[in-house]
Design a protein around this motif. Structure first.
Motif, mmCIF file in Angstrom:
data_model
loop_
_atom_site.group_PDB
_atom_site.id
_atom_site.type_symbol
_atom_site.label_atom_id
_atom_site.label_comp_id
_atom_site.label_asym_id
_atom_site.label_seq_id
_atom_site.Cartn_x
_atom_site.Cartn_y
_atom_site.Cartn_z
ATOM 1 N N LYS A 41 -2.738 33.012 -20.760
ATOM 2 C CA LYS A 41 -2.489 31.562 -20.702
ATOM 3 C C LYS A 41 -2.903 30.976 -19.359
ATOM 4 C CE LYS A 41 1.339 31.722 -24.006
ATOM 5 N NZ LYS A 41 2.790 31.509 -24.210
ATOM 6 N N LEU A 42 -3.003 31.825 -18.345
ATOM 7 C CA LEU A 42 -3.417 31.353 -17.021
ATOM 8 C C LEU A 42 -4.876 30.903 -17.012
ATOM 9 C CD1 LEU A 42 -1.696 33.967 -14.678
ATOM 10 C CD2 LEU A 42 -0.905 31.678 -15.293
ATOM 11 N N SER A 43 -5.618 31.218 -18.058
ATOM 12 C CA SER A 43 -7.010 30.756 -18.147
ATOM 13 C C SER A 43 -7.073 29.234 -18.226
ATOM 14 C CB SER A 43 -7.697 31.367 -19.364
ATOM 15 O OG SER A 43 -7.057 30.958 -20.561
ATOM 16 N N ARG A 44 -5.940 28.602 -18.542
ATOM 17 C CA ARG A 44 -5.894 27.145 -18.607
ATOM 18 C C ARG A 44 -5.738 26.494 -17.236
ATOM 19 N NH1 ARG A 44 -1.595 27.444 -23.592
ATOM 20 N NH2 ARG A 44 -3.037 28.309 -25.137
ATOM 21 N N VAL A 45 -5.599 27.309 -16.216
ATOM 22 C CA VAL A 45 -5.552 26.793 -14.842
ATOM 23 C C VAL A 45 -6.952 26.930 -14.263
ATOM 24 C CG1 VAL A 45 -4.529 27.019 -12.559
ATOM 25 C CG2 VAL A 45 -3.149 27.489 -14.595
ATOM 26 N N ALA A 46 -7.599 25.796 -14.036
ATOM 27 C CA ALA A 46 -9.000 25.806 -13.613
ATOM 28 C C ALA A 46 -9.169 25.855 -12.096
ATOM 29 C CB ALA A 46 -9.717 24.570 -14.175
ATOM 30 N N ILE A 47 -8.078 25.943 -11.357
ATOM 31 C CA ILE A 47 -8.147 26.053 -9.896
ATOM 32 C C ILE A 47 -7.998 27.530 -9.534
ATOM 33 C CG2 ILE A 47 -7.136 25.356 -7.696
ATOM 34 C CD1 ILE A 47 -6.414 23.293 -10.763
ATOM 35 N N PRO A 48 -9.058 28.185 -9.051
ATOM 36 C CA PRO A 48 -9.030 29.647 -8.834
ATOM 37 C C PRO A 48 -7.894 30.117 -7.944
ATOM 38 C CG PRO A 48 -11.265 28.798 -8.618
ATOM 39 C CD PRO A 48 -10.373 27.608 -8.722
ATOM 40 N N GLU A 49 -7.612 29.381 -6.843
ATOM 41 C CA GLU A 49 -6.568 29.819 -5.921
ATOM 42 C C GLU A 49 -5.192 29.846 -6.591
ATOM 43 O OE1 GLU A 49 -9.653 27.455 -3.538
ATOM 44 O OE2 GLU A 49 -8.662 27.360 -5.481
ATOM 45 N N ILE A 50 -4.926 28.826 -7.405
ATOM 46 C CA ILE A 50 -3.629 28.739 -8.084
ATOM 47 C C ILE A 50 -3.542 29.788 -9.190
ATOM 48 C CG2 ILE A 50 -2.068 27.240 -9.365
ATOM 49 C CD1 ILE A 50 -2.563 26.524 -6.391
ATOM 50 N N LYS A 51 -4.633 29.984 -9.900
ATOM 51 C CA LYS A 51 -4.655 31.023 -10.935
ATOM 52 C C LYS A 51 -4.412 32.397 -10.317
ATOM 53 C CE LYS A 51 -7.915 30.782 -13.982
ATOM 54 N NZ LYS A 51 -9.255 30.859 -14.599
ATOM 55 N N SER A 52 -4.989 32.648 -9.154
ATOM 56 C CA SER A 52 -4.835 33.945 -8.495
ATOM 57 C C SER A 52 -3.396 34.191 -8.074
ATOM 58 C CB SER A 52 -5.755 34.022 -7.272
ATOM 59 O OG SER A 52 -7.109 33.977 -7.656
ATOM 60 N N ILE A 53 -2.769 33.211 -7.423
ATOM 61 C CA ILE A 53 -1.402 33.419 -6.950
ATOM 62 C C ILE A 53 -0.445 33.559 -8.128
ATOM 63 C CG2 ILE A 53 -0.807 30.963 -6.742
ATOM 64 C CD1 ILE A 53 0.206 33.760 -4.317
ATOM 65 N N LEU A 54 -0.669 32.809 -9.193
ATOM 66 C CA LEU A 54 0.170 32.942 -10.385
ATOM 67 C C LEU A 54 -0.011 34.321 -11.022
ATOM 68 C CD1 LEU A 54 -0.231 29.419 -12.056
ATOM 69 C CD2 LEU A 54 1.838 30.356 -11.028
ATOM 70 N N SER A 55 -1.245 34.788 -11.081
ATOM 71 C CA SER A 55 -1.512 36.108 -11.665
ATOM 72 C C SER A 55 -0.798 37.199 -10.894
ATOM 73 C CB SER A 55 -3.021 36.385 -11.681
ATOM 74 O OG SER A 55 -3.709 35.447 -12.477
ATOM 75 N N VAL A 56 -0.913 37.152 -9.576
ATOM 76 C CA VAL A 56 -0.292 38.172 -8.736
ATOM 77 C C VAL A 56 1.218 38.182 -8.919
ATOM 78 C CG1 VAL A 56 0.236 38.779 -6.342
ATOM 79 C CG2 VAL A 56 -2.102 38.242 -6.995
ATOM 80 N N LYS A 57 1.835 37.008 -8.868
ATOM 81 C CA LYS A 57 3.302 36.926 -8.957
ATOM 82 C C LYS A 57 3.803 37.331 -10.343
ATOM 83 C CE LYS A 57 3.656 35.451 -4.758
ATOM 84 N NZ LYS A 57 4.159 36.373 -3.697
ATOM 85 N N LEU A 58 3.127 36.886 -11.384
ATOM 86 C CA LEU A 58 3.601 37.176 -12.738
ATOM 87 C C LEU A 58 3.360 38.636 -13.121
ATOM 88 C CD1 LEU A 58 2.571 33.861 -14.517
ATOM 89 C CD2 LEU A 58 4.804 34.538 -13.634
ATOM 90 N N LEU A 59 2.271 39.208 -12.649
ATOM 91 C CA LEU A 59 2.053 40.642 -12.871
ATOM 92 C C LEU A 59 3.104 41.467 -12.129
ATOM 93 C CD1 LEU A 59 -1.843 40.828 -12.679
ATOM 94 C CD2 LEU A 59 -0.429 41.324 -14.679
ATOM 95 N N SER A 60 3.473 40.989 -10.951
ATOM 96 C CA SER A 60 4.544 41.645 -10.205
ATOM 97 C C SER A 60 5.852 41.573 -10.976
ATOM 98 C CB SER A 60 4.702 40.979 -8.829
ATOM 99 O OG SER A 60 5.833 41.484 -8.151
ATOM 100 N N ALA A 61 6.110 40.425 -11.609
ATOM 101 C CA ALA A 61 7.328 40.267 -12.408
ATOM 102 C C ALA A 61 7.327 41.203 -13.607
ATOM 103 C CB ALA A 61 7.447 38.816 -12.873
#
Length: 243
Positions: free
Chosen positions: A95-115
């Motif tokens: 679902k993060l593919s709907r975030v078109a800002i790379p920096e925000i997508k990256s930080i969300l990916s890192v945090k949610l994968l950590s979760a």
């Protein structure tokens, strides 16, 4: 008066340089955190590949010997549970593919994968594509890091282990919502934003204080916090200041 002005200018330049250095340090720490999480994902992928090969070998042996009990056992005990976990995690993260800002997508990916690595039940809601931000990227990265770090750490200590994240836009306002389960029975919603106030270890309460200060310095940002045990909800609203 001239001496006072010179002293003020020097002091201002030093303060400005300190802010720049602090900002660069934070960006470096976030980058290192991102790289570390990528390395962990690589290691997990290598482990999964190894396990996957062993599963195939077990199936091959069962098929060769026509041992249907062995085939059924491998499927029921290994393949089916693993596929459910993988599908659920991938479904949310995609679902993060709907975030078109790379920096925000990256930080969300890192945090949610950590979760997910902490066995949290992660739910993501991004109904439409987010193509632009109503706040500077660096500011949002800092806000997201504080909110998600706190939410993940608290949720990991609960039985429910719930983490829900939503990002959407309504009427020229962007909403970022973080919900997590909490072990607390009562929370003083005013005190948690005070410096050094924390239910965790000593000197761990600076995050929300820093977040509140950033929001107060952003005229187009508002912040709402609610607690309905066991769910703690924090909502950041960004208004489009260009209108």
């Amino acid at each position: 008066f001239l001496l006072l002005m010179i002293t003020f200018i020097i002091s201002f330049q030093r303060s400005k340089q300190q802010l720049v250095e602090e900002h660069e340090k934070q960006l470096h720490e976030q980058l290192m955190d991102y790289v570390e999480k990528l390395e962990e994902m690589h290691d997990e992928l290598a482990t999964f590949r190894h396990d996957y090969v062993n599963i195939l070998l077990s199936l091959e042996d069962g098929i060769r010997t026509k041992n249907f009990e062995q085939i059924e056992h491998v499927y029921r005990e290994i393949i089916k549970p693993t596929s459910l976990i993988i599908n659920n995690q991938e479904l949310e993260i995609t679902k993060l593919s709907r975030v078109a800002i790379p920096e925000i997508k990256s930080i969300l990916s890192v945090k949610l994968l950590s979760a997910q690595k902490k066995r949290l039940h992660v739910s993501i809601d991004i109904p439409e594509t987010i193509e632009q931000l109503f706040i500077p990227v660096n500011s949002l990265i800092r806000m997201l890091s504080i909110l998600l770090d706190n939410a993940i750490e608290e949720a990991a200590q609960t039985e429910e282990k719930l983490l829900q994240v939503a990002l959407f836009e309504i009427n020229d306002c962007q909403y970022f919502i973080v919900q997590n389960s909490s072990k607390q029975q009562n929370i003083d919603l005013q005190a948690i934003f005070e410096k050094n106030e924390s239910s965790k270890a000593k000197n761990r309460g600076y995050g929300l204080f820093s977040l509140k200060r950033m929001i107060n310095q952003s005229p187009n940002v508002t912040f709402e916090t609610t607690f309905d045990a066991p769910i703690f909800t924090q909502t950041v609203i960004f208004k489009n200041s260009r209108l």
